[in-house]
Design an enzyme around this catalytic site. Structure first.
Site, PDB file in Angstrom:
ATOM      1  N   HIS A 182      15.872 -11.097 -28.587  1.00 56.16           N
ATOM      2  CA  HIS A 182      15.714 -11.302 -27.143  1.00 56.16           C
ATOM      3  C   HIS A 182      14.899 -12.565 -26.864  1.00 56.16           C
ATOM      4  O   HIS A 182      15.286 -13.395 -26.046  1.00 56.16           O
ATOM      5  CB  HIS A 182      15.034 -10.110 -26.479  1.00 56.16           C
ATOM      6  CG  HIS A 182      14.530 -10.432 -25.100  1.00 56.16           C
ATOM      7  ND1 HIS A 182      15.343 -10.467 -23.992  1.00 56.16           N
ATOM      8  CD2 HIS A 182      13.299 -10.816 -24.674  1.00 56.16           C
ATOM      9  CE1 HIS A 182      14.632 -10.836 -22.944  1.00 56.16           C
ATOM     10  NE2 HIS A 182      13.380 -11.057 -23.325  1.00 56.16           N
ATOM     11  N   HIS A 223      15.338 -16.604 -24.278  1.00 58.20           N
ATOM     12  CA  HIS A 223      14.384 -17.485 -23.595  1.00 58.20           C
ATOM     13  C   HIS A 223      14.392 -18.937 -24.059  1.00 58.20           C
ATOM     14  O   HIS A 223      14.127 -19.834 -23.261  1.00 58.20           O
ATOM     15  CB  HIS A 223      12.957 -16.949 -23.775  1.00 58.20           C
ATOM     16  CG  HIS A 223      12.666 -15.720 -22.976  1.00 58.20           C
ATOM     17  ND1 HIS A 223      12.420 -15.757 -21.615  1.00 58.20           N
ATOM     18  CD2 HIS A 223      12.571 -14.408 -23.323  1.00 58.20           C
ATOM     19  CE1 HIS A 223      12.191 -14.527 -21.174  1.00 58.20           C
ATOM     20  NE2 HIS A 223      12.273 -13.688 -22.191  1.00 58.20           N
ATOM     21  N   GLU A 249      13.742 -13.301 -16.297  1.00 62.63           N
ATOM     22  CA  GLU A 249      14.427 -12.245 -17.055  1.00 62.63           C
ATOM     23  C   GLU A 249      15.808 -11.879 -16.502  1.00 62.63           C
ATOM     24  O   GLU A 249      16.731 -11.644 -17.269  1.00 62.63           O
ATOM     25  CB  GLU A 249      13.564 -10.972 -17.123  1.00 62.63           C
ATOM     26  CG  GLU A 249      12.265 -11.116 -17.913  1.00 62.63           C
ATOM     27  CD  GLU A 249      12.465 -11.319 -19.418  1.00 62.63           C
ATOM     28  OE1 GLU A 249      13.599 -11.266 -19.918  1.00 62.63           O
ATOM     29  OE2 GLU A 249      11.436 -11.547 -20.101  1.00 62.63           O
ATOM     30  N   SER A 291      20.590 -11.873 -23.152  1.00 67.67           N
ATOM     31  CA  SER A 291      20.461 -11.273 -24.483  1.00 67.67           C
ATOM     32  C   SER A 291      20.968  -9.834 -24.496  1.00 67.67           C
ATOM     33  O   SER A 291      20.831  -9.148 -25.504  1.00 67.67           O
ATOM     34  CB  SER A 291      18.999 -11.320 -24.945  1.00 67.67           C
ATOM     35  OG  SER A 291      18.194 -10.492 -24.118  1.00 67.67           O
TER      36      SER A 291
HETATM   37 FE    FE Z   1      11.812 -11.653 -22.046  1.00 71.93          FE
END
Ligand code: FE
Ligand code: PHE
Length: 293
Positions: free
Chosen positions: A148, A153, A194, A213
């Site tokens: 993730h 990110h 997010e 993700s």
């Molecule tokens: Fe995160």
């Protein structure tokens, strides 16, 4: 906060572990070797062949879904992570990132406290969890793992405008701590970094790491008729609660990273006061002022 930490034993004193949600889950990751700022060594050599294989399967499933669902900036940069065959070495990736946007990534044992997180972002250091999920968590893992954090990110940290937004967020977080407004700022992170969507000439696309993700939520967030998609509105977002264990009921849509950066540039001090007075909204609430996509 759980496990015992010995603060008097010399080197590697460790830091208190951090748990997710209400703290009823045991912490994951080894906090005993973390420094005071919560960073630690990646310990790349400790990954097993099965760990690398799991990373490759996660990467390939996600990469196959990106066209038509992920924003162009993400697709342009995801290749910087290198070949999916192995979990990347953080130091090599940091070198590339440093050249691109003066960011670096640092290893952490897992979740870290808000203040430590803000402090790292303000220094343009993005914390990446060292551990990878278990094979039985292939479809869903509650806590962020290395997949993730890296896949979700790191690609957008190669984008100069987004990279600057992340640093500003970190500095803003340190300020929000002093103003006791972290909850409002956390909602901004949640609904942008997010779970954010961006409006493009080709249609809505995802830029949020939590959806990029995710095996199922990527398509869901962009195409399902179920959730509502609302125009970015800073104060509206700060009022809106979210859930950490289900697909989001609402996604917020930016027009550009420039809009996101500029809308969050003003001093939040009076905004936090207004938000506190206006009160919270349920995750699926709809206001007459919402711009609906
Ligand atoms: Fe995160
Ligand atoms: N402008 C915000 C403040 O004054 C800081 C911030 C910037 C917060 C970008 C989030 C994102 O508090």
């Amino acid at each position: 906060m759980g496990a015992e930490v010995d603060f008097h034993s010399g080197i590697n004193q460790g830091v208190a572990p951090v748990t997710y949600g209400q703290g009823d889950r045991p912490p994951r990751g080894d906090y005993a070797t973390a420094r005071a700022d919560y960073t630690c060594e990646q310990n790349w050599g400790a990954y097993t062949a099965a760990d690398h294989e799991l990373y490759r399967r996660l990467y390939e499933r996600q990469a196959a879904q990106l066209p038509g669902l992920a924003c162009d900036e993400f697709i342009a940069a995801v290749g910087e992570l290198g070949a999916p065959a192995q979990i990347p070495r953080f130091d090599a990736l940091s070198e590339k990132l440093m050249r691109a946007t003066r960011w670096e990534i640092v290893a952490v044992p897992g979740l870290i406290p808000e203040e430590a997180f803000f402090a790292l972002l303000a220094q343009r250091r993005f914390p990446v969890t060292g551990w990878i999920r278990k094979p039985e968590e292939f479809d869903y893992v509650v806590e962020p793992d290395v997949f993730h954090d890296l896949f979700g990110h790191v690609p957008l940290l190669f984008n100069p405008m987004f990279a600057d937004y992340m640093q500003a967020y970190g500095a803003g977080g340190l300020k929000a701590s002093r103003l006791e407004a972290c909850e409002y700022l956390a909602r901004l992170y949640w609904y942008t970094v997010e779970f954010g969507l961006i409006n493009t000439p080709a249609g809505l696309r995802a830029y949020g790491a939590g959806i990029l993700s995710s095996a199922g939520e990527l398509r869901h967030s962009v195409q399902s008729p179920q959730p509502q998609r609302l125009g970015f509105d800073l104060e509206r977002i700060m009022r809106t609660r979210y859930t950490i264990d289900s697909y989001q009921a609402s996604y917020f849509v930016i027009d550009s990273f420039q809009q996101l950066f500029e809308a969050t540039a003003p001093d939040f001090t009076p905004i936090y006061r207004r938000v506190a007075n206006a009160g919270e909204l349920a995750a699926d609430s709809r206001l007459s002022t919402d711009r609906v996509f």
